[in-house]
Design a protein around this motif. Structure first.
Motif, PDB file in Angstrom:
ATOM      1  N   MET A   1     -43.558  75.326  -4.728  1.00 40.94           N
ATOM      2  CA  MET A   1     -42.842  76.581  -4.980  1.00 40.94           C
ATOM      3  C   MET A   1     -43.702  77.777  -4.595  1.00 40.94           C
ATOM      4  N   ALA A   2     -44.978  77.738  -4.965  1.00 45.07           N
ATOM      5  CA  ALA A   2     -45.880  78.847  -4.663  1.00 45.07           C
ATOM      6  C   ALA A   2     -46.067  79.004  -3.166  1.00 45.07           C
ATOM      7  N   LYS A   3     -46.207  77.886  -2.482  1.00 40.95           N
ATOM      8  CA  LYS A   3     -46.485  77.939  -1.050  1.00 40.95           C
ATOM      9  C   LYS A   3     -45.342  78.561  -0.261  1.00 40.95           C
ATOM     10  N   LEU A   4     -44.112  78.497  -0.778  1.00 45.64           N
ATOM     11  CA  LEU A   4     -42.959  79.040  -0.075  1.00 45.64           C
ATOM     12  C   LEU A   4     -42.955  80.569  -0.027  1.00 45.64           C
ATOM     13  N   SER A   5     -43.555  81.214  -1.043  1.00 43.02           N
ATOM     14  CA  SER A   5     -43.415  82.675  -1.107  1.00 43.02           C
ATOM     15  C   SER A   5     -44.686  83.420  -1.490  1.00 43.02           C
ATOM     16  N   ALA A   6     -45.800  82.721  -1.639  1.00 42.99           N
ATOM     17  CA  ALA A   6     -47.003  83.398  -2.131  1.00 42.99           C
ATOM     18  C   ALA A   6     -48.258  82.772  -1.539  1.00 42.99           C
ATOM     19  N   ARG A   7     -49.355  83.457  -1.751  1.00 39.11           N
ATOM     20  CA  ARG A   7     -50.653  82.864  -1.437  1.00 39.11           C
ATOM     21  C   ARG A   7     -51.047  81.981  -2.621  1.00 39.11           C
ATOM     22  N   LEU A   8     -51.482  80.772  -2.334  1.00 44.88           N
ATOM     23  CA  LEU A   8     -51.819  79.807  -3.377  1.00 44.88           C
ATOM     24  C   LEU A   8     -53.325  79.624  -3.446  1.00 44.88           C
ATOM     25  N   TYR A   9     -53.883  79.905  -4.609  1.00 42.33           N
ATOM     26  CA  TYR A   9     -55.298  79.665  -4.855  1.00 42.33           C
ATOM     27  C   TYR A   9     -55.428  78.529  -5.871  1.00 42.33           C
ATOM     28  N   VAL A  10     -56.302  77.592  -5.600  1.00 40.57           N
ATOM     29  CA  VAL A  10     -56.534  76.478  -6.515  1.00 40.57           C
ATOM     30  C   VAL A  10     -58.016  76.424  -6.848  1.00 40.57           C
ATOM     31  N   ARG A  11     -58.327  76.456  -8.151  1.00 39.69           N
ATOM     32  CA  ARG A  11     -59.719  76.279  -8.566  1.00 39.69           C
ATOM     33  C   ARG A  11     -59.911  74.809  -8.964  1.00 39.69           C
ATOM     34  N   VAL A  12     -60.887  74.172  -8.314  1.00 34.13           N
ATOM     35  CA  VAL A  12     -61.210  72.774  -8.582  1.00 34.13           C
ATOM     36  C   VAL A  12     -62.408  72.735  -9.527  1.00 34.13           C
ATOM     37  N   HIS A  13     -62.214  72.154 -10.692  1.00 31.66           N
ATOM     38  CA  HIS A  13     -63.300  72.068 -11.666  1.00 31.66           C
ATOM     39  C   HIS A  13     -64.212  70.879 -11.386  1.00 31.66           C
ATOM     40  N   ASP A  14     -63.640  69.771 -10.932  1.00 35.53           N
ATOM     41  CA  ASP A  14     -64.436  68.587 -10.604  1.00 35.53           C
ATOM     42  C   ASP A  14     -63.930  68.012  -9.284  1.00 35.53           C
ATOM     43  N   PRO A  15     -64.706  68.123  -8.213  1.00 34.86           N
ATOM     44  CA  PRO A  15     -64.231  67.654  -6.905  1.00 34.86           C
ATOM     45  C   PRO A  15     -64.099  66.139  -6.810  1.00 34.86           C
ATOM     46  N   GLU A  16     -64.771  65.410  -7.684  1.00 37.92           N
ATOM     47  CA  GLU A  16     -64.666  63.956  -7.689  1.00 37.92           C
ATOM     48  C   GLU A  16     -64.728  63.467  -9.133  1.00 37.92           C
ATOM     49  N   PRO A  17     -64.118  62.324  -9.436  1.00 41.15           N
ATOM     50  CA  PRO A  17     -64.088  61.840 -10.820  1.00 41.15           C
ATOM     51  C   PRO A  17     -65.480  61.480 -11.329  1.00 41.15           C
ATOM     52  N   HIS A  18     -65.696  61.711 -12.619  1.00 44.16           N
ATOM     53  CA  HIS A  18     -66.924  61.256 -13.252  1.00 44.16           C
ATOM     54  C   HIS A  18     -66.872  59.744 -13.445  1.00 44.16           C
ATOM     55  N   SER A  19     -68.039  59.147 -13.641  1.00 46.31           N
ATOM     56  CA  SER A  19     -68.072  57.728 -13.946  1.00 46.31           C
ATOM     57  C   SER A  19     -67.440  57.484 -15.313  1.00 46.31           C
ATOM     58  N   GLY A  20     -66.903  56.287 -15.492  1.00 45.73           N
ATOM     59  CA  GLY A  20     -66.245  55.969 -16.759  1.00 45.73           C
ATOM     60  C   GLY A  20     -64.741  56.076 -16.645  1.00 45.73           C
ATOM     61  N   THR A  21     -64.098  56.597 -17.677  1.00 49.86           N
ATOM     62  CA  THR A  21     -62.633  56.627 -17.711  1.00 49.86           C
ATOM     63  C   THR A  21     -62.042  57.504 -16.612  1.00 49.86           C
ATOM     64  N   ASP A  22     -62.762  58.526 -16.169  1.00 49.11           N
ATOM     65  CA  ASP A  22     -62.235  59.402 -15.123  1.00 49.11           C
ATOM     66  C   ASP A  22     -61.989  58.657 -13.812  1.00 49.11           C
ATOM     67  N   GLU A  23     -62.759  57.585 -13.585  1.00 47.14           N
ATOM     68  CA  GLU A  23     -62.613  56.829 -12.348  1.00 47.14           C
ATOM     69  C   GLU A  23     -61.275  56.108 -12.275  1.00 47.14           C
ATOM     70  N   ARG A  24     -60.607  55.992 -13.422  1.00 44.51           N
ATOM     71  CA  ARG A  24     -59.330  55.277 -13.465  1.00 44.51           C
ATOM     72  C   ARG A  24     -58.144  56.248 -13.494  1.00 44.51           C
ATOM     73  N   LEU A  25     -58.296  57.377 -12.834  1.00 43.87           N
ATOM     74  CA  LEU A  25     -57.212  58.355 -12.769  1.00 43.87           C
ATOM     75  C   LEU A  25     -55.968  57.733 -12.129  1.00 43.87           C
ATOM     76  N   ASN A  26     -54.813  58.107 -12.651  1.00 40.06           N
ATOM     77  CA  ASN A  26     -53.536  57.686 -12.093  1.00 40.06           C
ATOM     78  C   ASN A  26     -53.484  58.036 -10.602  1.00 40.06           C
ATOM     79  N   PRO A  27     -53.075  57.080  -9.735  1.00 34.85           N
ATOM     80  CA  PRO A  27     -53.016  57.369  -8.296  1.00 34.85           C
ATOM     81  C   PRO A  27     -52.156  58.582  -7.965  1.00 34.85           C
TER      82      PRO A  27
END
Length: 352
Positions: free
Chosen positions: A97-123
């Protein structure tokens, strides 16, 4: 005419309110947050800028969120949409929706999953993150280490700023720390290295060096390490979610924050510790050393090395002059690199 920005933050409520306040000197902000995150992080305690409007939505009413974003965009007044990346799947339609009419900025807090439970992120969550990062007009990252990871993967420009202060104590909340007390807090997963901290405490106990470690938070490692935490004479366990005011008070009570991480990108724990005027003893992993300068505002150790951690804890305990110097350095870092004024000055051009 001032620009108008929609900030979508389905997590990180305190962080997002402080960020919205900071950029509101350049743009009017409509910030959309989940009500339960907003209440849990006591974001209502943060003074709001008159140029910031807060919209609270319920997690259980998913269409309410999407309709609100759509209405704001259809008003044709908003040309900027800033999304704080989270694991919520609902940001996917917001990206389109944003891309259709606005400039979209995304802040990434973690560029890759941490070891442990984060590695099992939903595909699907991983797919959503990748789409948002590719659709964005600008990617923002907390620190140069994170920015470099994103540049390498997506072959595009990424703007690096630091995390920004959180859990900032008021003057009435400031207090002197309890002597010889360390704090390990937050989301307690494998990558945080709690077991390394406990091994270091064991070393100090065998050497007859008294101290106390407070472990506060929740996560899978509390279950695995529960017996050690509950029976160790040097350890106090505070399990469960802690409120904003409880965490601020807890940081003030402790002399130093432990961050013996096995891996990391950036750290909100570090931003909170420095905001509270507390130095850290941290593993030299990821982007941690961008802010932690050894023997200036903290002490750095090799990851997964309990002996090295114990030695630095011993050093910290051995001299009041050292602990006071590091605390001064922590406050300086909070007032400079981590101040929201410094951070938004670097990205002000994006919101004009």
């Amino acid at each position: 005419m001032r620009s108008k920005t929609i900030v979508v933050a389905l997590g990180y409520a305190e962080f997002s309110i402080r960020f919205s306040n900071a950029i509101s000197q350049y743009t009017d902000v409509d910030a959309i947050l989940y009500n339960d995150n907003y209440q849990a992080e006591s974001a209502d305690l943060i003074t709001k800028n008159e140029n910031v409007s807060i919209h609270l939505v319920s997690k259980s009413r998913k269409t309410e969120l999407l309709i609100l974003v759509m209405k704001l965009l259809l008003s044709n007044r908003y040309k900027l949409v800033h999304v704080e990346e989270t694991t919520s799947k609902l940001v996917l339609p917001i990206y389109f929706m944003a891309k259709l009419s606005a400039r979209l900025y995304v802040r990434v807090h973690d560029p890759e999953p941490h070891s442990g439970t984060d590695e099992r992120l939903n595909p699907f969550v991983r797919l959503t993150m990748g789409i948002g990062r590719r659709l964005s007009t600008h990617l923002l990252a907390n620190g140069e280490y994170c920015a470099a990871k994103l540049r390498d993967r997506y072959r595009r420009d990424v703007i690096a700023t630091q995390h920004g202060e959180i859990l900032i104590p008021t003057n009435s909340q400031l207090s002197s720390p309890e002597a010889r007390t360390f704090l390990f807090f937050g989301r307690i997963e494998k990558y945080k290295g709690l077991e390394v901290a406990l091994d270091a405490i064991d070393i100090l106990e065998r050497a007859n060096i008294p101290c106390r470690l407070i472990v506060a938070g929740r996560g899978s490692e509390l279950t695995r390490l529960g017996p050690r935490l509950q029976t160790h004479p040097f350890v106090k366990l505070i399990p469960g979610y802690l409120s904003y005011t409880e965490l601020v008070s807890l940081i003030q009570k402790t002399s130093c924050v432990l961050m013996p991480y096995l891996d990391a990108t950036q750290s909100g724990v570090l931003a909170a510790a420095f905001a509270g005027g507390r130095p850290v003893i941290a593993s030299d992993v990821g982007g941690i050393s961008e802010l932690v300068r050894h023997n200036e505002n903290g002490l750095l150790v090799a990851p997964n090395d309990a002996k090295a951690l114990a030695e630095q804890m011993k050093l910290f305990l051995s001299s009041q002059a050292i602990s006071e110097k590091l605390a001064v350095g922590a406050r300086k870092a909070a007032a400079n690199e981590l101040s929201w004024k410094t951070i938004t000055a670097k990205i002000s051009r994006l919101y004009l």
